[in-house]
Design a protein around this motif. Structure first.
Motif, PDB file in Angstrom:
ATOM      1  N   ALA A 198      -3.923  20.791  48.862  1.00 26.40           N
ATOM      2  CA  ALA A 198      -3.718  21.986  49.690  1.00 26.40           C
ATOM      3  C   ALA A 198      -3.393  21.649  51.135  1.00 26.40           C
ATOM      4  O   ALA A 198      -2.620  22.355  51.785  1.00 26.40           O
ATOM      5  N   CYS A 199      -3.986  20.606  51.653  1.00 27.38           N
ATOM      6  CA  CYS A 199      -3.743  20.237  53.050  1.00 27.38           C
ATOM      7  C   CYS A 199      -2.373  19.601  53.197  1.00 27.38           C
ATOM      8  O   CYS A 199      -1.847  18.981  52.263  1.00 27.38           O
ATOM      9  N   CYS A 253      -5.149  22.402  56.810  1.00 26.17           N
ATOM     10  CA  CYS A 253      -5.583  22.818  55.482  1.00 26.17           C
ATOM     11  C   CYS A 253      -5.505  24.326  55.303  1.00 26.17           C
ATOM     12  O   CYS A 253      -5.374  24.812  54.181  1.00 26.17           O
ATOM     13  N   ASP A 254      -5.582  25.069  56.392  1.00 27.52           N
ATOM     14  CA  ASP A 254      -5.424  26.523  56.357  1.00 27.52           C
ATOM     15  C   ASP A 254      -3.971  26.847  56.685  1.00 27.52           C
ATOM     16  O   ASP A 254      -3.577  26.922  57.837  1.00 27.52           O
ATOM     17  N   ARG A 255      -3.176  27.035  55.647  1.00 25.06           N
ATOM     18  CA  ARG A 255      -1.740  27.201  55.867  1.00 25.06           C
ATOM     19  C   ARG A 255      -1.378  28.533  56.525  1.00 25.06           C
ATOM     20  O   ARG A 255      -0.238  28.727  56.942  1.00 25.06           O
ATOM     21  N   SER A 256      -2.347  29.431  56.669  1.00 23.62           N
ATOM     22  CA  SER A 256      -2.062  30.704  57.323  1.00 23.62           C
ATOM     23  C   SER A 256      -1.777  30.522  58.810  1.00 23.62           C
ATOM     24  O   SER A 256      -1.228  31.429  59.449  1.00 23.62           O
ATOM     25  N   ILE A 257      -2.157  29.373  59.391  1.00 22.76           N
ATOM     26  CA  ILE A 257      -1.904  29.157  60.814  1.00 22.76           C
ATOM     27  C   ILE A 257      -0.534  28.522  61.067  1.00 22.76           C
ATOM     28  O   ILE A 257      -0.166  28.287  62.212  1.00 22.76           O
ATOM     29  N   VAL A 312       6.824  29.855  61.955  1.00 23.98           N
ATOM     30  CA  VAL A 312       8.140  29.255  62.158  1.00 23.98           C
ATOM     31  C   VAL A 312       8.210  28.445  63.448  1.00 23.98           C
ATOM     32  O   VAL A 312       9.057  27.557  63.583  1.00 23.98           O
ATOM     33  N   ALA A 313       7.332  28.737  64.407  1.00 26.20           N
ATOM     34  CA  ALA A 313       7.360  28.041  65.697  1.00 26.20           C
ATOM     35  C   ALA A 313       6.445  26.827  65.741  1.00 26.20           C
ATOM     36  O   ALA A 313       6.501  26.047  66.687  1.00 26.20           O
ATOM     37  N   GLY A 314       5.594  26.674  64.732  1.00 24.92           N
ATOM     38  CA  GLY A 314       4.668  25.546  64.735  1.00 24.92           C
ATOM     39  C   GLY A 314       3.324  25.939  64.163  1.00 24.92           C
ATOM     40  O   GLY A 314       3.237  26.595  63.125  1.00 24.92           O
ATOM     41  N   ILE A 315       2.246  25.559  64.872  1.00 17.67           N
ATOM     42  CA  ILE A 315       0.886  25.845  64.437  1.00 17.67           C
ATOM     43  C   ILE A 315       0.274  26.834  65.427  1.00 17.67           C
ATOM     44  O   ILE A 315       0.218  26.575  66.629  1.00 17.67           O
ATOM     45  N   LYS A 316      -0.195  27.948  64.911  1.00 20.68           N
ATOM     46  CA  LYS A 316      -0.812  28.972  65.744  1.00 20.68           C
ATOM     47  C   LYS A 316      -2.287  29.045  65.391  1.00 20.68           C
ATOM     48  O   LYS A 316      -2.735  29.881  64.612  1.00 20.68           O
ATOM     49  N   GLY A 317      -3.049  28.128  65.962  1.00 23.16           N
ATOM     50  CA  GLY A 317      -4.457  28.018  65.646  1.00 23.16           C
ATOM     51  C   GLY A 317      -4.909  26.582  65.754  1.00 23.16           C
ATOM     52  O   GLY A 317      -4.221  25.738  66.337  1.00 23.16           O
ATOM     53  N   VAL A 318      -6.056  26.294  65.158  1.00 21.00           N
ATOM     54  CA  VAL A 318      -6.685  24.975  65.302  1.00 21.00           C
ATOM     55  C   VAL A 318      -6.553  24.196  63.995  1.00 21.00           C
ATOM     56  O   VAL A 318      -7.086  24.620  62.963  1.00 21.00           O
TER      57      VAL A 318
END
Length: 204
Positions: free
Chosen positions: A78-79, A108-112, A115-121
């Motif tokens: 998953a990660c 591992c949390d693909r919801s973050i 299209v611009a990158g990673i929005k979260g930790v």
């Protein structure tokens, strides 16, 4: 806009802006960051702009060696693992004034992922040191990742051929160092998968 077209300078510029639009003494947000079109690679930490420079070949070889091991391990899991340069907005839901581009990221949390990158930790980030970024990675980024809640932060030292693994416990990083003499360095967020450090530093 291309934030990844680097120069050959290996310094982290904390004092002199390379573009007249950007003043390193001012405070910025992600919205400001997205308007910059000077072809340099920038990071924002607590609203302050830091201009990043191009990595050298050894840096890239080491990074590629770590990525290959993690990518092969995670192919059916998953990660996911990503390599620089990818924007990570660590406080997007609040001030949105911290945007970093770690050398390597595990999510591992693909919801973050957007299209611009990673929005979260992300679960884990990794930085490969250079002489000019050592203090930045070991202090400023160390505190930024800890305060954001990044569970695991790796700092790879190409000179000593060691890895400092920082694992978040009760809002503090617990650190252990690993070298090529060890059997491997465990990735705690992946259940203890070991990265072979002999392979990381080989031919690099």
């Amino acid at each position: 806009m291309d934030k990844n077209n680097h120069t050959n300078d290996t310094t982290v510029n904390e004092a002199q802006p390379a573009y007249n639009q950007i003043d390193v003494n001012q405070q910025y947000t992600y919205s400001d960051y997205m308007t910059w079109d000077d072809d340099n690679r920038w990071e924002l930490i607590d609203g302050k702009a830091y201009m990043m420079s191009a990595p050298n070949f050894r840096h890239q070889d080491i990074l590629g060696n770590v990525f290959n091991q993690l990518y092969n391990y995670l192919k059916d899991k998953a990660c996911k693992v990503y390599i620089a340069a990818l924007d990570v907005r660590l406080n997007a839901d609040t001030l949105d004034n911290t945007v970093v581009q770690p050398d390597l990221i595990i999510v591992c949390d693909r919801s973050i992922i957007d299209v611009a990158g990673i929005k979260g930790v992300p679960e884990m980030v990794l930085e490969v040191l250079s002489p000019s970024t050592s203090r930045y990675d070991r202090t400023i980024k160390f505190n930024t990742y800890k305060n954001a809640g990044v569970k695991e932060y790796w700092v790879v030292d190409p000179v000593d051929e060691t890895v400092a693994v920082h694992v978040l416990e009760h809002d503090k990083y617990i650190t252990r160092a690993y070298s090529v003499e060890d059997e491997g360095a465990p990735v705690h967020v992946l259940g203890g998968f070991n990265v072979n450090l002999s392979e990381v530093f080989a031919n690099a």
